[in-house]
Design an enzyme around this catalytic site. Structure first.
Site, PDB file in Angstrom:
ATOM      1  N   HIS A 244       0.830  -1.207   0.000  1.00  0.00           N
ATOM      2  CA  HIS A 244       0.000   0.000   0.000  1.00  0.00           C
ATOM      3  C   HIS A 244       0.871   1.267   0.000  1.00  0.00           C
ATOM      4  CE1 HIS A 244      -3.605   2.332   1.651  1.00  0.00           C
ATOM      5  NE2 HIS A 244      -2.610   3.111   2.044  1.00  0.00           N
ATOM      6  N   GLU A 245       1.838   1.309   0.877  1.00  0.00           N
ATOM      7  CA  GLU A 245       2.668   2.522   0.970  1.00  0.00           C
ATOM      8  C   GLU A 245       3.501   2.732  -0.295  1.00  0.00           C
ATOM      9  OE1 GLU A 245       1.853   4.501   3.138  1.00  0.00           O
ATOM     10  OE2 GLU A 245       0.842   3.150   4.531  1.00  0.00           O
ATOM     11  N   HIS A 248       1.486   4.522  -2.844  1.00  0.00           N
ATOM     12  CA  HIS A 248       1.534   5.992  -2.711  1.00  0.00           C
ATOM     13  C   HIS A 248       2.847   6.538  -3.278  1.00  0.00           C
ATOM     14  CE1 HIS A 248      -2.073   6.350  -0.359  1.00  0.00           C
ATOM     15  NE2 HIS A 248      -1.589   5.794   0.740  1.00  0.00           N
TER      16      HIS A 248
HETATM   17 ZN   LIG Z   1      -2.533   5.178   2.481  1.00  0.00          ZN
END
Ligand SMILES: [Zn+2]
Length: 328
Positions: A244-245, A248
């Protein structure tokens, strides 16, 4: 592509454990100490410097009153305008010179900094095997091997840097200690993924910076060390916080960005979602627009057992951003 061998197990576990998880959610909150244990004042946590857009993943029921780094509509407009400007800049540079053609596949060098308070496991000393497992999870997720779209990205671990420094443990989001840690430790160019592992402030699982045209020493992702595969963070210990990170870091927003209206997460094949989904709420549908909520997407907030995919649109957005921001 084939499914990850344990995909069916993961998906089934996510559905089956929903009720149990509701009962256990209070207990799960205790994995990370309360925010009050840390020195960062709320204003420091919430007031993100304009030049360091970052984003975070948080557990349901966390101490933090709101996600410290969810972007406002204004921040998204600024980021989208910057992406367009970066693409124009690259296009005119290519037209006028011998710049490299846009890349279609990318291997990202990864430098992992393990921040420790001391040599104990409770003090952050996780084994190398958890880190190599995390790299495998990234490679499977970004190859589409867990059931989603294949992306252009692969990951190669180049270094594990172990740092014992109680002043950086836990890593406090938005603190001057975070800045000094990254300023001291960050390695490589725009294309190098720096991962900082440790105990984290504010019940956070992780946070990340979005790409910027000028390399900033804050660039990188911060991940709760016990969220790595085999870690102790219940329901969040299969390595998908890292996935997830890094999403980003490669310019993806949350699937719930912008709620039900407007351009949402700026990706057309992720259905709009009014708010973050937690646990694994199969069938959730919070917007009247087409499609169920994308609760299985890596860019939502569900349990690791529930999330297993990026979409083709997200893969395309990440590659576009790579060529705009991070390619040599
Ligand atoms: Zn996030």
């Amino acid at each position: 592509m084939g499914l990850r061998p344990n995909l069916l197990t993961r998906r089934a576990a996510g559905v089956a454990s929903t009720t149990l998880a509701l009962l256990l959610s209070t207990a799960a909150v205790g994995v990370v100490p309360a925010a009050s244990a840390f020195s960062a004042a709320p204003s420091e946590v919430c007031a993100e410097p304009a030049d360091v857009h970052s984003d975070a993943r948080i557990k349901k029921g966390g101490i933090a009153k709101h996600e410290p780094n969810e972007l406002t509509a204004k921040q998204v407009r600024e980021r989208e305008a910057d992406l367009a400007a970066a693409l124009r800049e690259r296009a005119s540079f290519r037209a006028g010179a011998q710049a490299a053609a846009p890349l279609a596949s990318v291997t990202i060098p990864v430098v992992v900094h393990v921040i420790q308070r001391d040599s104990t496991r409770a003090g952050g000393n996780i084994p190398d095997s958890m880190i190599t497992s995390q790299i495998s999870v990234l490679n499977q997720a970004y190859a589409g091997a867990t059931g989603g779209a294949a992306t252009a990205f692969g990951f190669q671990l180049t270094k594990i840097n172990r740092v014992t420094n109680p002043a950086w443990y836990p890593i406090v989001q938005g603190s001057s200690a975070e800045r000094s840690m990254k300023t001291s430790l960050r390695e490589g160019g725009k294309n190098t993924l720096n991962v900082y592992l440790g105990e984290l402030s504010d019940d956070l699982l992780g946070w990340a910076t979005f790409p910027q045209r000028k390399l900033n020493s804050m660039d990188g992702v911060v991940v709760l060390s016990e969220s790595l595969p085999g870690g102790t963070a219940a329901n969040y210990n299969q390595g998908d916080t890292g996935t997830h990170e890094v999403g980003h870091w490669l310019n993806l927003y949350h699937t719930f960005q912008g709620g039900c209206s407007g351009s949402g997460d700026s990706v057309s094949d992720t259905p709009a979602e009014a708010s973050p989904a937690f646990q694994c709420p199969t069938g959730r549908d919070t917007c009247t627009t087409a499609g169920l909520d994308p609760i299985t997407n890596f860019m939502d907030y569900t349990y690791d057992s529930c999330m297993y995919q990026f979409t083709a649109g997200q893969a395309s957005r990440m590659l576009t951003a790579w060529n705009a921001y991070r390619a040599a």
